[in-house]
Design an enzyme around this catalytic site. Sequence first.
Site: not given
Ligand SMILES: [Fe+2]
Length: 445
Positions: A155, A182, A185, A215, A311, A338-340
Amino acid sequence: MEIRCPRAFLLPLTVVFFIFFFGPQFLFASEKEYTRPPPGCIIFTKHDRSESEPQQVHVSLAGSDHMRVTWVTDDHEAPSTVEYGTAPGQYNAMARGENTSYTYFFYSSGEIHHVKIGPLKPDTTYYYRCGGCGPEFSFKTPPSTFPIEFVVVGDLGQTDWTKSTLKHVESKDYDIFLLPGDLSYADFQQPLWDSFGRLVEPTASHRPWMVTEGNHEIEMLPIIYPHRFKAYNARWLMPYEESGSESNLYYSFDVAGRSIHIIMLGSYTEFDSDSAQYKWLQQDLAKIDRKMTPWVIVLLHAPWYNTNTAHQGEGESMRKAMEQLLYGARVDIVFAGHVHAYERFTRIHDNNADSCGPVYVTIGDGGNREGLAMSYKNPRSPLSMFREASFGHGRLRVLNHTHAHWSWHRNNETDAVVADEVWLESLSASKTCMGQQPSSLKDEL
Ligand SMILES: [Fe+2]
């Protein structure tokens, strides 16, 4: 550098149209209940070279002794060639590759060049030039033996936080950069893919970057733009053909000779038991000889285990589909993004502590514009060993056939501080685990 804040960004009219009529949930349906802290500012990295000069240069592993060099030129006639050698300015080898481009609504990409070079010697610095002009770059090939060190960051995005993370990554040497999804962005705004490529070039042209998709790489709009991963697949070509995969969205590769096998899975492509990805994973795992390959590591985007409130449950259907395969193969570690935030779990199988299951790590804390996932479920699950919502990066140093050291480095303003660390032992060294692989699982593999 030009800095833009998200509020000042204009989304393409088509996206605005869809969001207005259908609501933002059609983009990331399962994120709708999560409210993140205020976003950070995007750093837009400008193009300051000529049309024919290479920009956005990055390298990736492409088979046991080859690397793929990727770059973009504004000039569509620029040659897809790489000259290289082991001394600065002395190029005694040259390779020719392929080139592509894509359009996305009113955006047309530059020419994207992919050139595979080699055979290359291990643990050696190569100097190279792309397309016969522009600056000289260099990279070091990974060693063919232990020890070997990976940096792991998910991410990433392109903000000041991203810059801090990359600065900390660069402050200490390593061999391979792993990114569990990710990247830019860009979120439909294609010039941000170019900006991201320019931002990461100093790091990504210097060490191989091996990525899988998240995603934010999908960039699909129902009905009006049904194509998924168009920019990602064109720009971040990974060695899927070399690993017998039919898709750039999942693949595997070996490092340190054949001592470490790394599998990149796709959270946003089919993964059920009748899917191509599942069948490929079965075959890929079945080929591993743990006597030759003591370490097996998996990366994917949406975590299967997660005690953050962000999430929740998004990786659950993939876990149910594939966890048995990874458990049966005695996979050592699973990294997700995914989880920041950062979270490390104990060894788990099917929601229970299991000394023969993988260690699960969430490391979606690279520094993107959406901010940190600050809220955790309480009381803390006994499966979760360490969790913290801060930006940072991880380092996995595999010392030998049996032992590796994992550390998580939190971004503390100008410094990176080791906030979590643990020694890991390969499951291949466990007679108990290797001797107790369920026969049904062996059959499945
Ligand atoms: Fe993500």
